[in-house]
Design an enzyme around this catalytic site. Structure first.
Site, PDB file in Angstrom:
ATOM      1  N   SER A  16     -16.072-105.111 -77.026  1.00  0.00           N
ATOM      2  CA  SER A  16     -16.563-103.285 -76.500  1.00  0.00           C
ATOM      3  C   SER A  16     -17.204-102.769 -76.925  1.00  0.00           C
ATOM      4  O   SER A  16     -18.323-102.265 -75.918  1.00  0.00           O
ATOM      5  CB  SER A  16     -15.630-102.553 -75.972  1.00  0.00           C
ATOM      6  OG  SER A  16     -14.801-103.647 -75.217  1.00  0.00           O
ATOM      7  N   LYS A  67      -2.359 -98.638 -74.837  1.00  0.00           N
ATOM      8  CA  LYS A  67      -2.344 -97.691 -73.404  1.00  0.00           C
ATOM      9  C   LYS A  67      -0.782 -96.966 -72.291  1.00  0.00           C
ATOM     10  O   LYS A  67      -1.308 -96.327 -71.969  1.00  0.00           O
ATOM     11  CB  LYS A  67      -2.515 -99.616 -72.857  1.00  0.00           C
ATOM     12  CG  LYS A  67      -3.618 -99.973 -72.924  1.00  0.00           C
ATOM     13  CD  LYS A  67      -3.744-100.806 -71.960  1.00  0.00           C
ATOM     14  CE  LYS A  67      -5.141-101.664 -72.212  1.00  0.00           C
ATOM     15  NZ  LYS A  67      -5.248-102.662 -71.424  1.00  0.00           N
ATOM     16  N   ASP A 103      -8.616-100.716 -65.623  1.00  0.00           N
ATOM     17  CA  ASP A 103      -8.327-102.484 -65.767  1.00  0.00           C
ATOM     18  C   ASP A 103      -7.625-103.327 -64.329  1.00  0.00           C
ATOM     19  O   ASP A 103      -8.061-104.213 -63.943  1.00  0.00           O
ATOM     20  CB  ASP A 103      -6.685-102.932 -66.481  1.00  0.00           C
ATOM     21  CG  ASP A 103      -6.626-102.542 -67.961  1.00  0.00           C
ATOM     22  OD1 ASP A 103      -8.393-102.615 -68.795  1.00  0.00           O
ATOM     23  OD2 ASP A 103      -5.832-101.140 -68.758  1.00  0.00           O
TER      24      ASP A 103
END
Ligand code: ATR
Length: 281
Positions: A16, A67, A103
């Protein structure tokens, strides 16, 4: 100087930072904005997230294993993050920390066409499997879940069904297992979309030994997705392509979810080709 980061544990392998910094540079935003990787253990996650806005952070991506925590600690959350039950994107604003999920949108955007009305097979019932089941089910695909440990597939089915009722979303989801006479392999002919969310392939495992699939079991017209990241096509995708199926790899999904997060933080659409090239290294 707005800063951005990916928060994970571990996070050293993350693509990322390279991908987002390349996009910031291409848009000439890199004099102001920056994106870094921050490794944080679960027990330190909440304190870190509370401290980031005071250190000029405008937002963050959140990856494994944070998450669920990210959603729990946020002050507000988008409906899609609440529906999925997990957040991969945090936005720090005057009203506190807002959690979102890109996502699901990233998976859908990576597909060559809309999966609405299609039959989709999801292999795996971990966090990634759960998110894929929701993403595809909520957009109107008919979803079947296979998992090595069938009880976990059943747990995901029940959880998705309950959450669909709670949020008044129509989702068609079931558990699939190979027919007894087929011994070990699934008949893929009824599926237009096949998504591998298991960890198989990450450590060099053979997907055709570990998963109920045959290398010649795919067909033209199918789309096969492998969420495992690798620079070369995975064994699974190479076999699917050889059968004439269309393929989507984990890096394309990473790029698409990253692009959606980038837009949430900056309000600008990043150049996908630049992100792809940087993510592929
Ligand atoms: P994530 O949250 O990234 O999805 P996870 O919760 O560890 O990760 O789940 C990993 C998934 O890969 C599970 O579906 C797991 O199957 P089990 O529930 O049976 O453990 C699957 N998996 C991992 N190694 C596997 C293997 N060798 N063969 C088949 N499935 C495997």
């Amino acid at each position: 100087m707005p800063r951005l980061a990916v928060l994970g544990y571990p996070v050293g392998h993350s693509r990322s930072p390279a991908m987002h910094n390349a996009a910031l540079a291409a848009l000439r935003m890199d004099e102001e904005w920056s994106y870094e990787a921050i490794e944080v253990a679960p027990e330190d996650f909440e304190a870190l997230v509370r401290a980031l806005p005071g250190e000029d952070f405008a937002g963050a991506n959140v990856t494994v294993p944070h998450k669920l925590l990210a959603l729990a600690f946020a002050d507000t959350a988008s409906r899609r993050a609440q529906e999925i039950g997990a957040a991969n994107t945090l936005i720090f604003g005057p009203e506190g920390t807002h959690a979102d999920n890109t996502d699901a949108g990233g998976l859908i955007a990576s597909l060559p066409g809309s999966p609405q009305g299609q039959s989709a097979l999801i292999l795996g019932a971990g966090g990634a499997g759960m998110a894929a089941v929701w993403a595809l089910g909520a957009i109107g695909a008919k979803v079947g879940i296979w998992n090595r440990t069938p009880a976990r597939a059943e747990t995901v089915r029940i959880e998705v069904t309950e959450r669909a009722e709670q949020f008044e979303v129509e989702i068609e989801v079931g558990v699939v297992e190979p027919e007894p006479e087929a011994a070990v392999d699934l008949d893929l002919s009824g599926f237009e979309l096949i998504v591998n969310t298991t960890a198989v392939g990450l450590g060099g495992e053979d997907p055709f030994t570990e998963l109920p699939l045959r290398p010649d079991g795919f067909a033209p017209g199918q789309v096969v997705v492998d969420m495992v990241y690798s620079s070369a096509p995975s064994t699974l995708l190479a076999a699917a392509a050889a059968c004439g199926a269309r393929t989507v790899d984990g890096i394309e999904i990473l790029v698409q979810q990253g692009a959606l997060s980038f837009e949430l933080w900056t309000g600008r659409k990043p150049p996908l080709d630049v992100m792809r090239a940087a993510a592929r290294g």
